[in-house]
Write a protein that holds these residues in place. Structure first.
Motif, PDB file in Angstrom:
ATOM      1  N   LEU A   1       0.817  -1.211   0.000  1.00 46.12           N
ATOM      2  CA  LEU A   1       0.000   0.000   0.000  1.00 46.12           C
ATOM      3  C   LEU A   1       0.855   1.266   0.000  1.00 46.12           C
ATOM      4  O   LEU A   1       0.561   2.223  -0.729  1.00 46.12           O
ATOM      5  N   LEU A   2       1.894   1.281   0.812  1.00 41.98           N
ATOM      6  CA  LEU A   2       2.685   2.504   0.978  1.00 41.98           C
ATOM      7  C   LEU A   2       3.821   2.642  -0.028  1.00 41.98           C
ATOM      8  O   LEU A   2       4.163   3.759  -0.425  1.00 41.98           O
ATOM      9  N   PHE A   3       4.400   1.502  -0.444  1.00 44.29           N
ATOM     10  CA  PHE A   3       5.589   1.559  -1.283  1.00 44.29           C
ATOM     11  C   PHE A   3       5.427   0.847  -2.627  1.00 44.29           C
ATOM     12  O   PHE A   3       6.385   0.752  -3.386  1.00 44.29           O
ATOM     13  N   GLU A   4       4.229   0.326  -2.883  1.00 41.53           N
ATOM     14  CA  GLU A   4       3.975  -0.438  -4.113  1.00 41.53           C
ATOM     15  C   GLU A   4       4.969  -1.586  -4.255  1.00 41.53           C
ATOM     16  O   GLU A   4       5.457  -1.900  -5.330  1.00 41.53           O
ATOM     17  N   ASP A   5       5.267  -2.200  -3.131  1.00 40.92           N
ATOM     18  CA  ASP A   5       6.230  -3.305  -3.068  1.00 40.92           C
ATOM     19  C   ASP A   5       5.501  -4.573  -2.633  1.00 40.92           C
ATOM     20  O   ASP A   5       5.041  -4.670  -1.491  1.00 40.92           O
ATOM     21  N   ASP A   6       5.376  -5.527  -3.535  1.00 42.98           N
ATOM     22  CA  ASP A   6       4.683  -6.775  -3.207  1.00 42.98           C
ATOM     23  C   ASP A   6       5.644  -7.933  -2.968  1.00 42.98           C
ATOM     24  O   ASP A   6       5.241  -9.099  -2.945  1.00 42.98           O
ATOM     25  N   SER A   7       6.922  -7.628  -2.752  1.00 49.81           N
ATOM     26  CA  SER A   7       7.933  -8.682  -2.631  1.00 49.81           C
ATOM     27  C   SER A   7       7.850  -9.458  -1.318  1.00 49.81           C
ATOM     28  O   SER A   7       8.438 -10.523  -1.192  1.00 49.81           O
ATOM     29  N   LEU A   8       7.112  -8.933  -0.336  1.00 44.63           N
ATOM     30  CA  LEU A   8       7.036  -9.613   0.962  1.00 44.63           C
ATOM     31  C   LEU A   8       5.974 -10.710   0.991  1.00 44.63           C
ATOM     32  O   LEU A   8       5.952 -11.528   1.917  1.00 44.63           O
ATOM     33  N   TYR A   9       5.087 -10.741   0.006  1.00 41.88           N
ATOM     34  CA  TYR A   9       3.969 -11.673   0.057  1.00 41.88           C
ATOM     35  C   TYR A   9       4.356 -13.148   0.105  1.00 41.88           C
ATOM     36  O   TYR A   9       3.769 -13.915   0.887  1.00 41.88           O
ATOM     37  N   PRO A  10       5.309 -13.620  -0.699  1.00 41.62           N
ATOM     38  CA  PRO A  10       5.646 -15.055  -0.622  1.00 41.62           C
ATOM     39  C   PRO A  10       6.049 -15.497   0.772  1.00 41.62           C
ATOM     40  O   PRO A  10       5.562 -16.514   1.292  1.00 41.62           O
ATOM     41  N   MET A  11       6.927 -14.737   1.407  1.00 43.72           N
ATOM     42  CA  MET A  11       7.359 -15.075   2.765  1.00 43.72           C
ATOM     43  C   MET A  11       6.195 -14.976   3.738  1.00 43.72           C
ATOM     44  O   MET A  11       5.980 -15.851   4.584  1.00 43.72           O
ATOM     45  N   ALA A  12       5.416 -13.903   3.618  1.00 53.10           N
ATOM     46  CA  ALA A  12       4.325 -13.665   4.559  1.00 53.10           C
ATOM     47  C   ALA A  12       3.242 -14.732   4.458  1.00 53.10           C
ATOM     48  O   ALA A  12       2.710 -15.204   5.474  1.00 53.10           O
ATOM     49  N   LEU A  13       2.902 -15.130   3.253  1.00 51.68           N
ATOM     50  CA  LEU A  13       1.850 -16.135   3.069  1.00 51.68           C
ATOM     51  C   LEU A  13       2.331 -17.525   3.480  1.00 51.68           C
ATOM     52  O   LEU A  13       1.543 -18.332   3.988  1.00 51.68           O
ATOM     53  N   ALA A  14       3.615 -17.807   3.280  1.00 57.08           N
ATOM     54  CA  ALA A  14       4.160 -19.089   3.739  1.00 57.08           C
ATOM     55  C   ALA A  14       4.053 -19.184   5.256  1.00 57.08           C
ATOM     56  O   ALA A  14       3.707 -20.241   5.808  1.00 57.08           O
ATOM     57  N   HIS A  15       4.318 -18.099   5.936  1.00 54.63           N
ATOM     58  CA  HIS A  15       4.177 -18.089   7.390  1.00 54.63           C
ATOM     59  C   HIS A  15       2.711 -18.172   7.799  1.00 54.63           C
ATOM     60  O   HIS A  15       2.363 -18.897   8.736  1.00 54.63           O
ATOM     61  N   GLN A  16       1.858 -17.462   7.084  1.00 56.09           N
ATOM     62  CA  GLN A  16       0.434 -17.454   7.430  1.00 56.09           C
ATOM     63  C   GLN A  16      -0.164 -18.850   7.370  1.00 56.09           C
ATOM     64  O   GLN A  16      -1.069 -19.194   8.143  1.00 56.09           O
ATOM     65  N   ALA A  17       0.319 -19.658   6.465  1.00 56.22           N
ATOM     66  CA  ALA A  17      -0.205 -21.013   6.305  1.00 56.22           C
ATOM     67  C   ALA A  17       0.063 -21.900   7.516  1.00 56.22           C
ATOM     68  O   ALA A  17      -0.546 -22.971   7.649  1.00 56.22           O
ATOM     69  N   LEU A  18       0.936 -21.476   8.415  1.00 59.57           N
ATOM     70  CA  LEU A  18       1.259 -22.277   9.593  1.00 59.57           C
ATOM     71  C   LEU A  18       0.184 -22.188  10.677  1.00 59.57           C
ATOM     72  O   LEU A  18       0.152 -23.015  11.580  1.00 59.57           O
ATOM     73  N   TYR A  19      -0.694 -21.185  10.601  1.00 61.48           N
ATOM     74  CA  TYR A  19      -1.714 -20.995  11.634  1.00 61.48           C
ATOM     75  C   TYR A  19      -2.923 -21.893  11.390  1.00 61.48           C
ATOM     76  O   TYR A  19      -3.316 -22.134  10.244  1.00 61.48           O
ATOM     77  N   ASP A  20      -3.521 -22.343  12.481  1.00 61.91           N
ATOM     78  CA  ASP A  20      -4.726 -23.165  12.370  1.00 61.91           C
ATOM     79  C   ASP A  20      -5.932 -22.346  11.931  1.00 61.91           C
ATOM     80  O   ASP A  20      -6.785 -22.836  11.197  1.00 61.91           O
ATOM     81  N   ILE A  21      -6.011 -21.102  12.396  1.00 61.48           N
ATOM     82  CA  ILE A  21      -7.154 -20.264  12.070  1.00 61.48           C
ATOM     83  C   ILE A  21      -6.731 -18.807  12.040  1.00 61.48           C
ATOM     84  O   ILE A  21      -5.862 -18.385  12.809  1.00 61.48           O
ATOM     85  N   THR A  22      -7.330 -18.060  11.138  1.00 62.16           N
ATOM     86  CA  THR A  22      -7.067 -16.631  11.012  1.00 62.16           C
ATOM     87  C   THR A  22      -8.348 -15.862  11.290  1.00 62.16           C
ATOM     88  O   THR A  22      -9.384 -16.125  10.692  1.00 62.16           O
TER      89      THR A  22
END
Length: 226
Positions: free
Chosen positions: A95-116
């Motif tokens: 949103l702030l920097f038009e940088d989407d490079s963090l998504y792969p790492m962030a989504l890989a981590h998000q998948a570790l949670y049982d519920i969001t």
């Protein structure tokens, strides 16, 4: 019930920290062991006295992920409640920097949670020092969070409601019983006092994002009729 790892996401000033702390309090009162993970970005801003720049975003996301990972969390025998995850850092980076490079790492981590859990936009916006830009960014952030989760095929529950009702809806979303009237009254007189006197959101009895189509359709009809 087996302890779960729970991620609490949402736009600014939607009660992520409050909800995480309230859930932890209830679970501990019920005899459960709970490990909580605080928001790294908040700590970073308080320490540095400013908001992070583009090149600093990845390190913050990585620190957030590490705070929730072993050996910091005994995942097999306690609840994990994480007040935000790297996905929120990825959203703000886009949103702030038009940088989407963090998504792969962030989504890989998000998948570790049982519920969001995603906190709804029904709470009033409140200024909070360096971290919060203003109410105008809540809608875009909420949209980006949901889009990222849905694109990755990750299920989530949206939590609405004021005070005790918001907490009860979160408990129901976790498959747990809500608090009884006595517990609600005690909490309302202490932790939830700030919410007293405010009107409730329409979707007070549901934590399912599937119902939101009906909710917003109703609001649109009301506006067009006025």
């Amino acid at each position: 019930m087996k302890p779960l790892s729970v991620a609490v996401l949402g736009a600014e000033s939607t009660g992520k920290s409050w909800l995480s702390q309230a859930l932890a309090s209830v679970l501990r009162a019920r005899g459960q062991e709970v490990h909580t993970v605080d928001e790294v970005l908040r700590q970073w801003c308080e320490r540095e006295g400013r908001t992070p720049q583009r090149h600093e975003q990845m390190a913050i996301a990585q620190q957030q992920a590490q705070a929730a990972n072993p050996p910091n969390h005994p995942a097999l025998n306690s609840w994990l409640l994480s007040d935000t995850t790297p996905l929120m850092t990825a959203v703000y980076s886009q949103l702030l920097f038009e940088d989407d490079s963090l998504y792969p790492m962030a989504l890989a981590h998000q998948a570790l949670y049982d519920i969001t859990l995603v906190t709804g936009l029904d709470l009033p916006w409140v200024a909070d020092g360096l971290q919060r830009d203003g109410p105008q960014v809540r809608g875009p952030v909420d949209t980006l969070v949901r889009q990222a989760l849905e694109k990755a095929g990750m299920t989530y529950r949206v939590v609405y409601g004021q005070g005790p009702r918001r907490l009860n809806n979160a408990l129901l979303a976790l498959g747990l019983a809500g608090e009884d009237a006595t517990a609600q009254h005690i909490r309302e007189q202490s932790q939830f006092a700030i919410n007293q006197g405010r009107s409730v959101w329409y979707c007070n009895d549901c934590s399912d994002p599937g119902c939101e189509h009906q909710l917003f359709t109703r609001l649109l009809k009301q506006r067009s009729a006025s």
